[in-house]
Design a protein around this motif. Structure first.
Motif, PDB file in Angstrom:
ATOM      1  N   ASP A  69       0.811  -1.243   0.006  1.00  0.00           N
ATOM      2  CA  ASP A  69      -0.196  -0.021  -0.181  1.00  0.00           C
ATOM      3  C   ASP A  69       0.893   1.355  -0.091  1.00  0.00           C
ATOM      4  OD1 ASP A  69       0.937  -0.018   2.794  1.00  0.00           O
ATOM      5  OD2 ASP A  69      -1.060  -0.742   3.472  1.00  0.00           O
ATOM      6  N   THR A  70       1.987   1.051  -0.061  1.00  0.00           N
ATOM      7  CA  THR A  70       2.908   2.311  -0.027  1.00  0.00           C
ATOM      8  C   THR A  70       4.345   2.006  -0.365  1.00  0.00           C
ATOM      9  OG1 THR A  70       2.079   2.999   2.285  1.00  0.00           O
ATOM     10  CG2 THR A  70       4.033   4.189   1.716  1.00  0.00           C
ATOM     11  N   VAL A  71       4.928   2.610  -1.095  1.00  0.00           N
ATOM     12  CA  VAL A  71       6.310   2.675  -1.966  1.00  0.00           C
ATOM     13  C   VAL A  71       6.920   3.834  -1.773  1.00  0.00           C
ATOM     14  CG1 VAL A  71       7.376   2.416  -4.037  1.00  0.00           C
ATOM     15  CG2 VAL A  71       5.453   0.940  -3.761  1.00  0.00           C
ATOM     16  N   VAL A  72       8.129   3.720  -1.143  1.00  0.00           N
ATOM     17  CA  VAL A  72       8.990   5.096  -0.921  1.00  0.00           C
ATOM     18  C   VAL A  72      10.430   4.692  -1.740  1.00  0.00           C
ATOM     19  CG1 VAL A  72      10.173   6.367   0.652  1.00  0.00           C
ATOM     20  CG2 VAL A  72       7.822   5.239   1.407  1.00  0.00           C
ATOM     21  N   TYR A  73      10.695   5.496  -2.496  1.00  0.00           N
ATOM     22  CA  TYR A  73      11.860   5.538  -3.451  1.00  0.00           C
ATOM     23  C   TYR A  73      12.813   6.890  -3.278  1.00  0.00           C
ATOM     24  CZ  TYR A  73      14.810   6.004  -7.475  1.00  0.00           C
ATOM     25  OH  TYR A  73      16.002   6.128  -8.420  1.00  0.00           O
ATOM     26  N   LYS A  74      13.949   6.601  -2.785  1.00  0.00           N
ATOM     27  CA  LYS A  74      14.937   7.721  -2.911  1.00  0.00           C
ATOM     28  C   LYS A  74      15.934   7.777  -3.516  1.00  0.00           C
ATOM     29  CE  LYS A  74      13.783   7.714   2.121  1.00  0.00           C
ATOM     30  NZ  LYS A  74      14.144   7.510   3.657  1.00  0.00           N
ATOM     31  N   PHE A  75      16.537   8.819  -4.048  1.00  0.00           N
ATOM     32  CA  PHE A  75      17.637   8.976  -4.724  1.00  0.00           C
ATOM     33  C   PHE A  75      18.402  10.070  -4.073  1.00  0.00           C
ATOM     34  CE2 PHE A  75      19.952  11.525  -8.065  1.00  0.00           C
ATOM     35  CZ  PHE A  75      20.601  10.578  -8.302  1.00  0.00           C
ATOM     36  N   GLN A  76      19.647   9.472  -3.808  1.00  0.00           N
ATOM     37  CA  GLN A  76      20.599  10.366  -3.117  1.00  0.00           C
ATOM     38  C   GLN A  76      21.758  10.600  -4.188  1.00  0.00           C
ATOM     39  OE1 GLN A  76      20.618  11.635   0.144  1.00  0.00           O
ATOM     40  NE2 GLN A  76      22.445  12.801  -0.504  1.00  0.00           N
ATOM     41  N   ASP A  77      21.885  12.081  -4.665  1.00  0.00           N
ATOM     42  CA  ASP A  77      22.700  12.442  -5.726  1.00  0.00           C
ATOM     43  C   ASP A  77      24.245  12.509  -5.022  1.00  0.00           C
ATOM     44  OD1 ASP A  77      23.540  13.724  -7.907  1.00  0.00           O
ATOM     45  OD2 ASP A  77      22.702  15.666  -7.863  1.00  0.00           O
ATOM     46  N   SER A  78      24.929  12.635  -6.150  1.00  0.00           N
ATOM     47  CA  SER A  78      26.418  12.426  -5.624  1.00  0.00           C
ATOM     48  C   SER A  78      26.919  13.912  -4.831  1.00  0.00           C
ATOM     49  CB  SER A  78      27.234  12.084  -6.851  1.00  0.00           C
ATOM     50  OG  SER A  78      27.351  13.499  -7.976  1.00  0.00           O
ATOM     51  N   SER A  79      28.175  13.810  -4.640  1.00  0.00           N
ATOM     52  CA  SER A  79      28.682  14.920  -3.817  1.00  0.00           C
ATOM     53  C   SER A  79      29.026  16.165  -4.895  1.00  0.00           C
ATOM     54  CB  SER A  79      29.970  14.541  -2.901  1.00  0.00           C
ATOM     55  OG  SER A  79      29.439  13.775  -1.844  1.00  0.00           O
ATOM     56  N   VAL A  80      28.346  16.850  -5.046  1.00  0.00           N
ATOM     57  CA  VAL A  80      28.556  17.867  -6.026  1.00  0.00           C
ATOM     58  C   VAL A  80      28.037  19.290  -5.221  1.00  0.00           C
ATOM     59  CG1 VAL A  80      28.486  16.716  -8.154  1.00  0.00           C
ATOM     60  CG2 VAL A  80      26.286  17.773  -7.107  1.00  0.00           C
ATOM     61  N   PRO A  81      28.720  20.432  -5.813  1.00  0.00           N
ATOM     62  CA  PRO A  81      28.105  21.817  -5.069  1.00  0.00           C
ATOM     63  C   PRO A  81      26.553  21.689  -4.925  1.00  0.00           C
ATOM     64  CG  PRO A  81      30.051  22.095  -6.659  1.00  0.00           C
ATOM     65  CD  PRO A  81      29.293  20.712  -6.982  1.00  0.00           C
ATOM     66  N   PRO A  82      26.265  22.617  -3.870  1.00  0.00           N
ATOM     67  CA  PRO A  82      24.665  22.675  -3.645  1.00  0.00           C
ATOM     68  C   PRO A  82      24.087  23.143  -4.732  1.00  0.00           C
ATOM     69  CG  PRO A  82      26.248  23.443  -1.598  1.00  0.00           C
ATOM     70  CD  PRO A  82      27.062  23.163  -2.792  1.00  0.00           C
ATOM     71  N   GLU A  83      24.472  23.872  -5.686  1.00  0.00           N
ATOM     72  CA  GLU A  83      23.625  24.421  -6.551  1.00  0.00           C
ATOM     73  C   GLU A  83      23.329  23.291  -7.777  1.00  0.00           C
ATOM     74  OE1 GLU A  83      27.972  25.967  -7.725  1.00  0.00           O
ATOM     75  OE2 GLU A  83      26.528  25.823  -5.869  1.00  0.00           O
ATOM     76  N   TYR A  84      24.149  22.261  -7.912  1.00  0.00           N
ATOM     77  CA  TYR A  84      23.950  21.161  -8.677  1.00  0.00           C
ATOM     78  C   TYR A  84      23.234  19.957  -8.090  1.00  0.00           C
ATOM     79  CZ  TYR A  84      26.928  24.226 -11.275  1.00  0.00           C
ATOM     80  OH  TYR A  84      27.513  25.424 -11.958  1.00  0.00           O
ATOM     81  N   HIS A  85      23.443  19.998  -6.631  1.00  0.00           N
ATOM     82  CA  HIS A  85      22.836  18.682  -5.931  1.00  0.00           C
ATOM     83  C   HIS A  85      21.626  18.565  -5.842  1.00  0.00           C
ATOM     84  CE1 HIS A  85      23.565  15.430  -2.857  1.00  0.00           C
ATOM     85  NE2 HIS A  85      22.312  16.028  -2.656  1.00  0.00           N
ATOM     86  N   ARG A  86      21.016  17.459  -6.323  1.00  0.00           N
ATOM     87  CA  ARG A  86      19.350  17.157  -6.200  1.00  0.00           C
ATOM     88  C   ARG A  86      19.126  15.856  -6.034  1.00  0.00           C
ATOM     89  NH1 ARG A  86      20.049  21.776  -6.461  1.00  0.00           N
ATOM     90  NH2 ARG A  86      19.033  23.248  -7.819  1.00  0.00           N
ATOM     91  N   SER A  87      18.593  15.627  -4.560  1.00  0.00           N
ATOM     92  CA  SER A  87      18.119  14.247  -4.012  1.00  0.00           C
ATOM     93  C   SER A  87      16.958  14.667  -4.009  1.00  0.00           C
ATOM     94  CB  SER A  87      18.815  13.909  -2.685  1.00  0.00           C
ATOM     95  OG  SER A  87      20.281  13.724  -2.782  1.00  0.00           O
ATOM     96  N   TYR A  88      16.011  13.440  -3.891  1.00  0.00           N
ATOM     97  CA  TYR A  88      14.709  13.385  -3.611  1.00  0.00           C
ATOM     98  C   TYR A  88      13.949  12.178  -3.320  1.00  0.00           C
ATOM     99  CZ  TYR A  88      14.861  11.263  -8.574  1.00  0.00           C
ATOM    100  OH  TYR A  88      15.348  10.438  -9.495  1.00  0.00           O
ATOM    101  N   THR A  89      12.810  12.280  -2.730  1.00  0.00           N
ATOM    102  CA  THR A  89      12.286  11.146  -2.096  1.00  0.00           C
ATOM    103  C   THR A  89      10.750  11.106  -2.791  1.00  0.00           C
ATOM    104  OG1 THR A  89      13.383  11.081  -0.029  1.00  0.00           O
ATOM    105  CG2 THR A  89      11.327  10.322  -0.037  1.00  0.00           C
ATOM    106  N   ILE A  90      10.470  10.223  -3.299  1.00  0.00           N
ATOM    107  CA  ILE A  90       9.170   9.801  -3.703  1.00  0.00           C
ATOM    108  C   ILE A  90       8.356   8.947  -3.004  1.00  0.00           C
ATOM    109  CG2 ILE A  90       7.590   9.140  -5.840  1.00  0.00           C
ATOM    110  CD1 ILE A  90       9.957  10.154  -7.516  1.00  0.00           C
ATOM    111  N   ASN A  91       7.299   9.250  -2.446  1.00  0.00           N
ATOM    112  CA  ASN A  91       6.220   8.365  -1.550  1.00  0.00           C
ATOM    113  C   ASN A  91       5.015   8.402  -2.212  1.00  0.00           C
ATOM    114  OD1 ASN A  91       4.697   7.104   0.616  1.00  0.00           O
ATOM    115  ND2 ASN A  91       5.538   9.012   1.952  1.00  0.00           N
ATOM    116  N   VAL A  92       4.660   7.049  -2.389  1.00  0.00           N
ATOM    117  CA  VAL A  92       3.289   6.597  -3.373  1.00  0.00           C
ATOM    118  C   VAL A  92       2.612   5.856  -2.281  1.00  0.00           C
ATOM    119  CG1 VAL A  92       2.467   5.817  -5.531  1.00  0.00           C
ATOM    120  CG2 VAL A  92       4.841   6.785  -5.399  1.00  0.00           C
ATOM    121  N   THR A  93       1.352   6.232  -2.551  1.00  0.00           N
ATOM    122  CA  THR A  93       0.163   5.324  -1.840  1.00  0.00           C
ATOM    123  C   THR A  93      -0.736   4.979  -2.818  1.00  0.00           C
ATOM    124  OG1 THR A  93      -1.155   7.347  -1.127  1.00  0.00           O
ATOM    125  CG2 THR A  93       0.646   6.464   0.602  1.00  0.00           C
ATOM    126  N   LYS A  94      -2.007   4.392  -2.479  1.00  0.00           N
ATOM    127  CA  LYS A  94      -2.872   3.942  -3.343  1.00  0.00           C
ATOM    128  C   LYS A  94      -3.753   5.112  -4.004  1.00  0.00           C
ATOM    129  CE  LYS A  94      -3.543  -0.727  -1.926  1.00  0.00           C
ATOM    130  NZ  LYS A  94      -4.284  -1.754  -1.429  1.00  0.00           N
TER     131      LYS A  94
END
Length: 166
Positions: free
Chosen positions: A34-59
């Motif tokens: 009933d729930t899927v949580v996917y996280k992408f952790q970006d590499s170590s780059v300067p903050p202006e280029y760093h983008r990590s995200y979490t996607i949380n999906v329910t029904k």
């Protein structure tokens, strides 16, 4: 003789606790999720280029939070249409994700990206996986074609690329 039996018993016990190497996700158990949580952790780059995200999906909805080293860049909730959650679960199956014993990064590789996947049934975690991609190698306890799942999850947000912008 008793020591050998105890050692064998302990080995069998660990095998069942840790799981079989490369154990695929049980499809019938997955379809109860009933729930899927996917996280992408970006590499170590300067903050202006760093983008990590979490996607949380329910029904019924999907949520994304994009950050740069913890500073939230954007977040968005979308209502899911009928069948979209099942499409996410099908993407998990199509990705042929397997959970195994963890492969450690013994070579000291740094600067890669990480992906994590947690899947729940009634708040009970049935999948707990992670992989660190570095130097054309993968480390962690998860394998499979995560691009299939990642692409499906990102498609829930038609403006995904815009969400990555500051």
């Amino acid at each position: 003789m008793k020591v050998k039996f105890l050692a064998f018993s302990f080995t069998v016990f660990l095998f069942f606790i840790v799981g079989c190497p490369g154990k695929p996700i049980n499809p019938s158990e997955l379809m109860k999720a009933d729930t899927v949580v996917y996280k992408f952790q970006d590499s170590s780059v300067p903050p202006e280029y760093h983008r990590s995200y979490t996607i949380n999906v329910t029904k019924s909805k999907a949520n994304i939070v994009v950050d740069s080293y913890g500073d939230i860049i954007s977040k968005k909730d979308v209502e899911l249409k009928e069948g979209q959650f099942e499409e996410v679960l099908e993407a998990v199956k199509s990705s042929e994700i397997k959970i195994s014993s963890s492969k450690s990064n013994d070579h000291g590789c740094s600067g890669g990206t990480s992906e994590y996947l947690d899947i729940f049934v009634d708040k009970k975690k049935i999948i707990d996986g992670g992989v660190y991609h570095c130097g054309k190698e993968d480390y962690g306890n998860m394998s499979g074609d995560l691009d299939i799942l990642s692409d499906k999850l990102k498609s829930l947000f038609p403006d995904f690329q815009k969400l990555l912008k500051r």
